[in-house]
Design a protein around this motif. Structure first.
Motif, PDB file in Angstrom:
ATOM      1  N   THR A   1      44.013   2.239  67.337  1.00 53.64           N
ATOM      2  CA  THR A   1      43.232   2.214  68.578  1.00 53.64           C
ATOM      3  C   THR A   1      42.221   1.072  68.530  1.00 53.64           C
ATOM      4  O   THR A   1      42.066   0.320  69.492  1.00 53.64           O
ATOM      5  CB  THR A   1      42.530   3.575  68.785  1.00 53.64           C
ATOM      6  OG1 THR A   1      43.539   4.587  68.865  1.00 53.64           O
ATOM      7  CG2 THR A   1      41.690   3.589  70.045  1.00 53.64           C
TER       8      THR A   1
ATOM      9  N   ASP B   1      32.846  10.004  65.751  1.00 55.06           N
ATOM     10  CA  ASP B   1      33.331  11.175  66.479  1.00 55.06           C
ATOM     11  C   ASP B   1      32.560  11.242  67.808  1.00 55.06           C
ATOM     12  O   ASP B   1      31.327  11.199  67.816  1.00 55.06           O
ATOM     13  CB  ASP B   1      33.025  12.411  65.617  1.00 55.06           C
ATOM     14  CG  ASP B   1      33.517  13.707  66.222  1.00 55.06           C
ATOM     15  OD1 ASP B   1      33.635  13.803  67.451  1.00 55.06           O
ATOM     16  OD2 ASP B   1      33.768  14.628  65.439  1.00 55.06           O
TER      17      ASP B   1
ATOM     18  N   TYR C   1      49.346  12.796  74.762  1.00 57.49           N
ATOM     19  CA  TYR C   1      50.020  12.374  75.994  1.00 57.49           C
ATOM     20  C   TYR C   1      50.861  11.108  75.831  1.00 57.49           C
ATOM     21  O   TYR C   1      51.576  10.725  76.755  1.00 57.49           O
ATOM     22  CB  TYR C   1      49.020  12.244  77.139  1.00 57.49           C
ATOM     23  CG  TYR C   1      48.609  13.574  77.767  1.00 57.49           C
ATOM     24  CD1 TYR C   1      49.137  14.778  77.312  1.00 57.49           C
ATOM     25  CD2 TYR C   1      47.705  13.623  78.823  1.00 57.49           C
ATOM     26  CE1 TYR C   1      48.768  15.994  77.878  1.00 57.49           C
ATOM     27  CE2 TYR C   1      47.340  14.833  79.403  1.00 57.49           C
ATOM     28  CZ  TYR C   1      47.866  16.022  78.926  1.00 57.49           C
ATOM     29  OH  TYR C   1      47.499  17.219  79.498  1.00 57.49           O
TER      30      TYR C   1
ATOM     31  N   ALA D   1      40.104   7.186  73.872  1.00 56.78           N
ATOM     32  CA  ALA D   1      41.270   6.449  74.385  1.00 56.78           C
ATOM     33  C   ALA D   1      42.160   7.456  75.134  1.00 56.78           C
ATOM     34  O   ALA D   1      43.114   8.002  74.582  1.00 56.78           O
ATOM     35  CB  ALA D   1      42.009   5.786  73.236  1.00 56.78           C
ATOM     36  N   ILE D   2      41.817   7.657  76.406  1.00 57.44           N
ATOM     37  CA  ILE D   2      42.462   8.670  77.249  1.00 57.44           C
ATOM     38  C   ILE D   2      43.987   8.496  77.255  1.00 57.44           C
ATOM     39  O   ILE D   2      44.481   7.370  77.389  1.00 57.44           O
ATOM     40  CB  ILE D   2      41.917   8.573  78.696  1.00 57.44           C
ATOM     41  CG1 ILE D   2      40.405   8.789  78.720  1.00 57.44           C
ATOM     42  CG2 ILE D   2      42.617   9.574  79.633  1.00 57.44           C
ATOM     43  CD1 ILE D   2      39.749   8.321  80.027  1.00 57.44           C
ATOM     44  N   SER D   3      44.692   9.603  77.118  1.00 52.85           N
ATOM     45  CA  SER D   3      46.169   9.681  77.182  1.00 52.85           C
ATOM     46  C   SER D   3      46.909   9.129  75.973  1.00 52.85           C
ATOM     47  O   SER D   3      48.132   9.229  75.917  1.00 52.85           O
ATOM     48  CB  SER D   3      46.731   8.975  78.433  1.00 52.85           C
ATOM     49  OG  SER D   3      46.601   9.787  79.567  1.00 52.85           O
TER      50      SER D   3
ATOM     51  N   GLY E   1      46.799   9.992  72.784  1.00 51.35           N
ATOM     52  CA  GLY E   1      47.087  10.924  71.687  1.00 51.35           C
ATOM     53  C   GLY E   1      48.324  11.741  72.044  1.00 51.35           C
ATOM     54  O   GLY E   1      49.436  11.211  72.156  1.00 51.35           O
TER      55      GLY E   1
ATOM     56  N   ALA F   1      39.114  13.795  77.366  1.00 51.17           N
ATOM     57  CA  ALA F   1      40.517  13.648  77.771  1.00 51.17           C
ATOM     58  C   ALA F   1      41.098  15.056  77.851  1.00 51.17           C
ATOM     59  O   ALA F   1      41.603  15.598  76.871  1.00 51.17           O
ATOM     60  CB  ALA F   1      41.266  12.797  76.741  1.00 51.17           C
TER      61      ALA F   1
ATOM     62  N   ASN G   1      43.084  18.451  80.109  1.00 51.92           N
ATOM     63  CA  ASN G   1      44.355  18.727  80.803  1.00 51.92           C
ATOM     64  C   ASN G   1      44.022  19.355  82.164  1.00 51.92           C
ATOM     65  O   ASN G   1      42.861  19.633  82.452  1.00 51.92           O
ATOM     66  CB  ASN G   1      45.259  19.622  79.958  1.00 51.92           C
ATOM     67  CG  ASN G   1      44.583  20.933  79.609  1.00 51.92           C
ATOM     68  OD1 ASN G   1      44.159  21.678  80.490  1.00 51.92           O
ATOM     69  ND2 ASN G   1      44.449  21.216  78.324  1.00 51.92           N
TER      70      ASN G   1
ATOM     71  N   VAL H   1      35.490   4.733  71.990  1.00 53.92           N
ATOM     72  CA  VAL H   1      35.610   5.371  70.683  1.00 53.92           C
ATOM     73  C   VAL H   1      37.025   5.148  70.152  1.00 53.92           C
ATOM     74  O   VAL H   1      38.002   5.604  70.750  1.00 53.92           O
ATOM     75  CB  VAL H   1      35.302   6.873  70.774  1.00 53.92           C
ATOM     76  CG1 VAL H   1      35.383   7.507  69.395  1.00 53.92           C
ATOM     77  CG2 VAL H   1      33.929   7.092  71.382  1.00 53.92           C
TER      78      VAL H   1
ATOM     79  N   PHE I   1      39.252   6.111  67.403  1.00 57.31           N
ATOM     80  CA  PHE I   1      39.274   7.165  66.392  1.00 57.31           C
ATOM     81  C   PHE I   1      40.264   6.878  65.273  1.00 57.31           C
ATOM     82  O   PHE I   1      40.302   7.599  64.298  1.00 57.31           O
ATOM     83  CB  PHE I   1      39.584   8.497  67.071  1.00 57.31           C
ATOM     84  CG  PHE I   1      38.926   9.675  66.416  1.00 57.31           C
ATOM     85  CD1 PHE I   1      37.560   9.685  66.199  1.00 57.31           C
ATOM     86  CD2 PHE I   1      39.662  10.775  66.030  1.00 57.31           C
ATOM     87  CE1 PHE I   1      36.940  10.763  65.593  1.00 57.31           C
ATOM     88  CE2 PHE I   1      39.051  11.875  65.425  1.00 57.31           C
ATOM     89  CZ  PHE I   1      37.691  11.857  65.201  1.00 57.31           C
ATOM     90  N   ASN I   2      41.061   5.831  65.424  1.00 57.73           N
ATOM     91  CA  ASN I   2      41.969   5.424  64.347  1.00 57.73           C
ATOM     92  C   ASN I   2      42.132   3.907  64.409  1.00 57.73           C
ATOM     93  O   ASN I   2      41.734   3.275  65.395  1.00 57.73           O
ATOM     94  CB  ASN I   2      43.314   6.151  64.455  1.00 57.73           C
ATOM     95  CG  ASN I   2      43.879   6.054  65.849  1.00 57.73           C
ATOM     96  OD1 ASN I   2      44.066   4.962  66.367  1.00 57.73           O
ATOM     97  ND2 ASN I   2      44.124   7.199  66.473  1.00 57.73           N
TER      98      ASN I   2
ATOM     99  N   GLY J   1      43.736  20.709  72.339  1.00 55.81           N
ATOM    100  CA  GLY J   1      43.579  20.107  71.012  1.00 55.81           C
ATOM    101  C   GLY J   1      42.859  18.771  71.116  1.00 55.81           C
ATOM    102  O   GLY J   1      42.173  18.507  72.108  1.00 55.81           O
ATOM    103  N   GLY J   2      43.008  17.935  70.104  1.00 62.12           N
ATOM    104  CA  GLY J   2      42.472  16.574  70.118  1.00 62.12           C
ATOM    105  C   GLY J   2      41.003  16.508  70.476  1.00 62.12           C
ATOM    106  O   GLY J   2      40.195  17.357  70.068  1.00 62.12           O
ATOM    107  N   VAL J   3      40.652  15.504  71.254  1.00 61.47           N
ATOM    108  CA  VAL J   3      39.251  15.286  71.594  1.00 61.47           C
ATOM    109  C   VAL J   3      38.715  16.432  72.470  1.00 61.47           C
ATOM    110  O   VAL J   3      37.546  16.804  72.379  1.00 61.47           O
ATOM    111  CB  VAL J   3      39.074  13.880  72.233  1.00 61.47           C
ATOM    112  CG1 VAL J   3      39.656  13.794  73.617  1.00 61.47           C
ATOM    113  CG2 VAL J   3      37.621  13.457  72.220  1.00 61.47           C
ATOM    114  N   ASP J   4      39.589  16.997  73.270  1.00 61.92           N
ATOM    115  CA  ASP J   4      39.211  18.123  74.135  1.00 61.92           C
ATOM    116  C   ASP J   4      38.721  19.314  73.287  1.00 61.92           C
ATOM    117  O   ASP J   4      37.646  19.889  73.539  1.00 61.92           O
ATOM    118  CB  ASP J   4      40.456  18.515  74.951  1.00 61.92           C
ATOM    119  CG  ASP J   4      40.163  19.416  76.126  1.00 61.92           C
ATOM    120  OD1 ASP J   4      38.980  19.663  76.420  1.00 61.92           O
ATOM    121  OD2 ASP J   4      41.136  19.886  76.762  1.00 61.92           O
TER     122      ASP J   4
END
Ligand code: AR6
Length: 171
Positions: free
Chosen positions: A160, A12, A123, A117-119, A121, A24, A26, A154, A156-157, A33-36
């Protein structure tokens, strides 16, 4: 090109003790949500207060705050593109996110930095294409900035992780 200073982890991002972690975010920079969401929860309310002061961030750019209650000293907030099929400048915007983050890392003298991994999820950016851009920009930053000791991606799954492993195997 060597991958020596690029590492993958499944941890994490809010638990990583790097000099800086990347969020990541907005365009509002006011959480989501998500990593944010995870980063705001981990950092505590002072992060939201600092983000209010920043007044938002255009897609492809980045802003920096302290990490507050996080183990990381700094959080670099960047706004990735929403995937619209790849015809609306998404690859260039995503590359610009990474470059903006590396530029702030250099300015603030960060030696270790962790990226989600920006964008890829909410996005919707395809994971392999995004990983290829992340790795290309990381290699470029390592070549240009000798202060940078390690870059952590990172994963996360498992999809990725596979995308990054494939990207790192390419020259
Ligand atoms: N640590 C590391 N990676 C994570 C974590 C975590 N704790 N949680 C999720 N990920 P996303 P985006 C991974 O959707 O696509 C927010 O609402 C996740 O599995 O967080 O850039 C913002 O406010 C995925 O691989 O970011 C924006 O509105 C990656 O982080 C929007 O989502 C990015 O997924 C940004 O969407």
């Amino acid at each position: 090109m060597t991958n020596d200073k690029i590492q993958l982890t499944g941890e994490d991002i809010t638990r990583i003790k790097a000099d800086g972690i990347v969020n990541a975010a907005n365009n509002s920079l006011l959480g989501g949500g998500g990593v944010d969401g995870a980063i705001h929860r981990g950092a505590g309310p002072e992060l939201l207060a600092a983000c209010w002061e920043l007044g938002g961030c255009p897609t492809g750019e980045a802003r920096i705050t302290k990490g507050y209650n996080l183990p990381a000293a700094w959080v670099i907030h960047t706004v990735g593109p929403v995937w619209h099929g790849g015809t609306q400048g998404e690859p260039e915007l995503l590359a610009r996110c990474y470059r903006s983050c590396f530029s702030l890392a250099r300015e603030y003298g960060l030696t270790t930095i962790a990226f989600p991994a920006i964008s890829t999820g909410v996005y919707g950016y395809p994971k392999e294409a995004a990983a290829r851009i992340a790795i290309r920009e990381a290699r470029r930053a390592l070549a240009e900035n000798k202060t940078l000791a390690s870059i952590l991606f990172v994963c996360f799954n498992s999809a990725t992780r596979l995308a990054y492993e494939k990207g790192l195997a390419e020259p």
